[in-house]
Design a protein around this motif. Sequence first.
Motif, PDB file in Angstrom:
ATOM      1  N   ASP A 173       0.865  -1.181   0.000  1.00 46.18           N
ATOM      2  CA  ASP A 173       0.000   0.000   0.000  1.00 46.18           C
ATOM      3  C   ASP A 173       0.899   1.227   0.000  1.00 46.18           C
ATOM      4  O   ASP A 173       1.881   1.305   0.770  1.00 46.18           O
ATOM      5  CB  ASP A 173      -0.911  -0.007   1.227  1.00 46.18           C
ATOM      6  CG  ASP A 173      -1.994   1.067   1.149  1.00 46.18           C
ATOM      7  OD1 ASP A 173      -1.823   2.021   0.371  1.00 46.18           O
ATOM      8  OD2 ASP A 173      -2.999   0.941   1.886  1.00 46.18           O
ATOM      9  N   HIS A 174       0.537   2.208  -0.820  1.00 48.36           N
ATOM     10  CA  HIS A 174       1.373   3.408  -0.917  1.00 48.36           C
ATOM     11  C   HIS A 174       1.381   4.202   0.381  1.00 48.36           C
ATOM     12  O   HIS A 174       2.314   4.978   0.619  1.00 48.36           O
ATOM     13  CB  HIS A 174       0.886   4.295  -2.065  1.00 48.36           C
ATOM     14  CG  HIS A 174       1.181   3.714  -3.420  1.00 48.36           C
ATOM     15  ND1 HIS A 174       2.434   3.705  -3.966  1.00 48.36           N
ATOM     16  CD2 HIS A 174       0.361   3.106  -4.319  1.00 48.36           C
ATOM     17  CE1 HIS A 174       2.400   3.130  -5.165  1.00 48.36           C
ATOM     18  NE2 HIS A 174       1.135   2.756  -5.402  1.00 48.36           N
ATOM     19  N   ARG A 175       0.406   4.004   1.226  1.00 43.27           N
ATOM     20  CA  ARG A 175       0.393   4.721   2.493  1.00 43.27           C
ATOM     21  C   ARG A 175       1.442   4.182   3.458  1.00 43.27           C
ATOM     22  O   ARG A 175       1.752   4.823   4.465  1.00 43.27           O
ATOM     23  CB  ARG A 175      -0.999   4.605   3.131  1.00 43.27           C
ATOM     24  CG  ARG A 175      -2.063   5.419   2.390  1.00 43.27           C
ATOM     25  CD  ARG A 175      -3.437   5.175   2.964  1.00 43.27           C
ATOM     26  NE  ARG A 175      -3.868   3.784   2.721  1.00 43.27           N
ATOM     27  CZ  ARG A 175      -5.061   3.320   3.065  1.00 43.27           C
ATOM     28  NH1 ARG A 175      -5.956   4.109   3.652  1.00 43.27           N
ATOM     29  NH2 ARG A 175      -5.389   2.060   2.798  1.00 43.27           N
ATOM     30  N   VAL A 226      11.082   1.963  -0.548  1.00 45.21           N
ATOM     31  CA  VAL A 226       9.779   1.386  -0.216  1.00 45.21           C
ATOM     32  C   VAL A 226       8.753   1.735  -1.293  1.00 45.21           C
ATOM     33  O   VAL A 226       7.896   0.908  -1.643  1.00 45.21           O
ATOM     34  CB  VAL A 226       9.329   1.870   1.178  1.00 45.21           C
ATOM     35  CG1 VAL A 226       7.882   1.451   1.455  1.00 45.21           C
ATOM     36  CG2 VAL A 226      10.248   1.313   2.248  1.00 45.21           C
ATOM     37  N   THR A 227       8.827   2.927  -1.852  1.00 44.82           N
ATOM     38  CA  THR A 227       7.922   3.294  -2.946  1.00 44.82           C
ATOM     39  C   THR A 227       8.107   2.356  -4.132  1.00 44.82           C
ATOM     40  O   THR A 227       7.129   1.877  -4.727  1.00 44.82           O
ATOM     41  CB  THR A 227       8.178   4.746  -3.372  1.00 44.82           C
ATOM     42  OG1 THR A 227       7.944   5.615  -2.253  1.00 44.82           O
ATOM     43  CG2 THR A 227       7.274   5.137  -4.521  1.00 44.82           C
ATOM     44  N   ASN A 228       9.357   2.069  -4.490  1.00 47.71           N
ATOM     45  CA  ASN A 228       9.618   1.151  -5.604  1.00 47.71           C
ATOM     46  C   ASN A 228       9.134  -0.264  -5.273  1.00 47.71           C
ATOM     47  O   ASN A 228       8.575  -0.960  -6.131  1.00 47.71           O
ATOM     48  CB  ASN A 228      11.117   1.114  -5.917  1.00 47.71           C
ATOM     49  CG  ASN A 228      11.626   2.434  -6.459  1.00 47.71           C
ATOM     50  OD1 ASN A 228      10.844   3.273  -6.920  1.00 47.71           O
ATOM     51  ND2 ASN A 228      12.934   2.636  -6.396  1.00 47.71           N
ATOM     52  N   ARG A 235       4.104  -8.999  -0.313  1.00 50.61           N
ATOM     53  CA  ARG A 235       4.855  -8.723   0.899  1.00 50.61           C
ATOM     54  C   ARG A 235       6.011  -7.769   0.632  1.00 50.61           C
ATOM     55  O   ARG A 235       6.687  -7.848  -0.388  1.00 50.61           O
ATOM     56  CB  ARG A 235       5.414 -10.041   1.461  1.00 50.61           C
ATOM     57  CG  ARG A 235       6.168  -9.921   2.773  1.00 50.61           C
ATOM     58  CD  ARG A 235       6.617 -11.316   3.229  1.00 50.61           C
ATOM     59  NE  ARG A 235       7.510 -11.927   2.245  1.00 50.61           N
ATOM     60  CZ  ARG A 235       8.827 -11.723   2.228  1.00 50.61           C
ATOM     61  NH1 ARG A 235       9.383 -10.929   3.103  1.00 50.61           N
ATOM     62  NH2 ARG A 235       9.573 -12.310   1.312  1.00 50.61           N
ATOM     63  N   VAL A 236       6.244  -6.844   1.591  1.00 52.47           N
ATOM     64  CA  VAL A 236       7.376  -5.921   1.607  1.00 52.47           C
ATOM     65  C   VAL A 236       7.931  -5.919   3.028  1.00 52.47           C
ATOM     66  O   VAL A 236       7.165  -5.867   4.005  1.00 52.47           O
ATOM     67  CB  VAL A 236       6.975  -4.500   1.184  1.00 52.47           C
ATOM     68  CG1 VAL A 236       8.168  -3.549   1.313  1.00 52.47           C
ATOM     69  CG2 VAL A 236       6.459  -4.484  -0.242  1.00 52.47           C
ATOM     70  N   GLN A 237       9.251  -6.000   3.139  1.00 55.12           N
ATOM     71  CA  GLN A 237       9.896  -6.021   4.456  1.00 55.12           C
ATOM     72  C   GLN A 237      10.976  -4.960   4.523  1.00 55.12           C
ATOM     73  O   GLN A 237      11.736  -4.750   3.574  1.00 55.12           O
ATOM     74  CB  GLN A 237      10.506  -7.397   4.740  1.00 55.12           C
ATOM     75  CG  GLN A 237      11.063  -7.543   6.155  1.00 55.12           C
ATOM     76  CD  GLN A 237      11.695  -8.898   6.388  1.00 55.12           C
ATOM     77  OE1 GLN A 237      12.804  -9.158   5.919  1.00 55.12           O
ATOM     78  NE2 GLN A 237      10.994  -9.776   7.104  1.00 55.12           N
ATOM     79  N   LEU A 238      11.022  -4.277   5.679  1.00 55.36           N
ATOM     80  CA  LEU A 238      12.035  -3.251   5.952  1.00 55.36           C
ATOM     81  C   LEU A 238      12.835  -3.692   7.168  1.00 55.36           C
ATOM     82  O   LEU A 238      12.269  -4.059   8.201  1.00 55.36           O
ATOM     83  CB  LEU A 238      11.375  -1.901   6.209  1.00 55.36           C
ATOM     84  CG  LEU A 238      12.281  -0.757   6.695  1.00 55.36           C
ATOM     85  CD1 LEU A 238      13.321  -0.396   5.653  1.00 55.36           C
ATOM     86  CD2 LEU A 238      11.437   0.475   7.058  1.00 55.36           C
TER      87      LEU A 238
END
Length: 958
Positions: free
Chosen positions: A845-847, A880-882, A890-893
């Motif tokens: 999600d872009h937010r 994170v935007t990319n 899934r996206v992990q930081l």
Amino acid sequence: MPSSGETAASRRAARREQTESMVAESNSTPLPASAGTAPGDHPTGVAALVRLALLLVDRTGRIAQWSRAAEELFGHRAESATDRPASGLLPAVQSRVLDRCAVRRRCDALDTLAELTAAGRPWAGRLTVTDREEHQRDVLWWAYQLPGPSGGLLALAADARPLRTGGPRLALGERLLPFAAAPAARGGFHALTAALTPPAAELPEPLARLLPAAHRAALREAAALGGLPALRLDAATVLPVLPSDPQTGTAHAAAGLGRRYPTPQQRAARLGPPPQPDQSAPGRRPPGPLPSQREPAPREPAQREQREQREQREQHDQREAAQATPAVRPAAVLGGPVGTPPVPFPHGGGATIEQQAAAVESSAPGVPPRRADQAPPGTVPAPAPAPAPAEGQPSGRLSPFLTNGQAGEQLALLNEVGGKVGTTLDLGFTARELCQVLVPRVADFACVDLVDGLISDSELPVARPDDDTMLRRVALVFNQTGGAWDHVLAEGSLVCMPRRTPPGMALQLNQPVLVPVVSADVAVDYAIALGGARLAPVVSGRSMLVVPLSARGTVLGILKLLRLPDRAPFDESDAATLKELAVRAALSLDNARLHRAEARVATTLQRSMIPTRPPQIPGVQIAHRYLPGDPKAEVGGDWFDAIQLPGSRVALVVGDVMGHGIHSAAAMGRFRTAMQTLAALDLPPGQLLRHLDNLAQKLGDDHLATCLYAVYDPINRTCELASAGHVPPVLVHPDGTGELLEIPAGAPIGVGGVPFVAKTIDVSDGSMLVLCTDGLVEVRGGDIGAGLAALCGNLIDPQQSPEQACDEVLRRLHSDDRKDDVALLVARFDGVAPSEVATWDLTVDHREVRRARSLVREQLAAWHLEALSDTTELLVSELVTNAVRVARDRVQLQLIRVDKLLVEVSDDNHNLPSLEPAEQLGETGRGLTLVTKLAEHWGTARKAVGKVVWFELPLPHA
């Protein structure tokens, strides 16, 4: 109360008494205080004058400066060393003492110096280095980490051998009066070593001149912290070090003036003609022509008239020669087979050696003759040639007549050269053998100077030698009882010989040059070419013979011989014999050169494939060793590696290609490259070995190797291992007990059709993993189990560092009689504390971009890294935007704080992003550009599922 003058005199007397036991008379021209110096430029006490080599490594790890002294000491030319990576240029051997036993390990000199000075304090000590000729050199080092943006590693080096055998030269007082150790004191400096003075605020001017102006302030700052270079003679004597410049005094002044010293004609007018050698002295040939030089009596009136005309011209030339002394005394340039008429040097007063060189060169084979209307610049026209002899009259002098005794002696000399020269394939040893055969039997001094390009370059030079051709002195032998030769350039020195000197003429024309007696003018020219006019007395009045060393159509260098005045000068029969001797010796030298070139190719191949410095990876300490089965070849098929993976993980690799020699080394290079490529894909160990096995089958049946691959995760404290028929590893627990890990063995790489099964184990902080090849634990005729049992015993103390553990394992298990290669890798698992890791899962999600910035800001504040907040938030926002744009689920930081700040953004899309130029007015495509500009390091890598993009930022200084 004593006056100030008496006090100064007493201080000078005390300094004189202090150095009386170890110094003799001054051996070079002192530098006046007014000659370009100012008060305070030099120390007023006692200092050691040392030939210092300067090496400067910039912030990127590349050579920024390589001095002339470094060329002479290490053999690498400045043009080949500058702007190349410093790592791997100077292999070294570091000695350590364990339990009263000396342990030597291979390392890289400049990498080791960088580690020793990493804390910012300078270091001084001894480190043995392998030079370009694969010779071990005992070197004294002074290393500094220069602060500031233009800083780097500054290393000063000096050859320890001449300092410990002959002692250092000393400088007394502000005028730098140089003194040398007396002969009785020589050999008493075995304890001499490198040291540092107390912190100094001022930088001596001679030391500052070594550095570019931009780095002098940085060196001054480093010296204020740790001191300046010094020599420790004994426990109580420390002398500051100043660089000794060989080009001082007359030589330097003459070179700067461009030969403004008196010409030969001016010297002749002032001093008169030089004395002729005493032809009646014992052992000297009586005056008069050789038997072959006597012309038959003329039988016809025309011939008698021609002879009278020639005699008149000769008498006229002799009268002119009495009024003006030539630049070179009459000599001969001998070339071609025996019987070829020699070309004599001109007897006229205005002739120069350049004229004679041009005349000989025009008649040399393969050289087009100069047209009649072309004259070399700055030369005097040669006198008109004599009329051609009549038919039946000899056209020139024949080779000298040899008696039976002379012929037998020369044949014995040639036979001795054939038996004693070329006994090995070592270039320097072969050249030294040649000189030892000739001294003192033929000459009082002999040296071999080889073209430096032939030694360093892999290809033969296309151009002929010229005035700029650099020669390296490979061998030097002189008669100890024949006089003082202390000023002669030592072995390893570099020198250029212009054509106006006899050595330069012999080199460029590829013909012997004979100078029966060296005149003062030739001696000055020769001394200037060597770099010091003080060398002129060494050759003045001597007899010189220079013979080129050529083989297979290439001029390798020159052989130079000198005789003292108490011996008969060289003659043409000596030149003819020594020319034949040089031809045979040159073939031996060329064979040694070819052998060394072949060995260098194999050694370079091996060293390029084996890492010399373990990587610095958070959570793990790594050390490794490699010992070739053949110390002379240094080539084998064993390898090891440590590869950093995403998430601060590290891959540890040890492999062994079956066989030995260059073919195994080439196969090993293919396997190591393939292993690094597959590891970058972040494949599980079992799958990685399967891909490597498939690749080996495509390369051929002769590519068989055993391999062990392990991946350590410092965050989860796990290690996953897979083996391809390799020796099992040993895990040393924190309590000191060793465990032989039971891993499915599998089959060697290249067999095919066998599965590779991985095993995952939990490891505790403080554990050590030992990986090795069978050359360490297998004894010929014995059981490999005995070596593994010893490795599992109480061999390694967990409190030791990996470096100490490697030394201890090799000391206990390895012996010199083993013929197999040994690769050893020890990793200490320290882990990364949970408080130093922060991980968040983000939705697609872009937010989430705003949330990611907020999470990063809060975590950096908790770590007291607010100084990095703005940069980190900006880069995380872009990554994170990319990731949100391309991810499916899934996206992990993840943030990791170790010796740097590591930020990773992962997603489940396997397509790697690429850095592309953004349009000038475009609103997208600038994310990776910002990462490139602001991060210290960054990269991308594939994972088992998806990819990861990471960057690093240095931690702010406390």
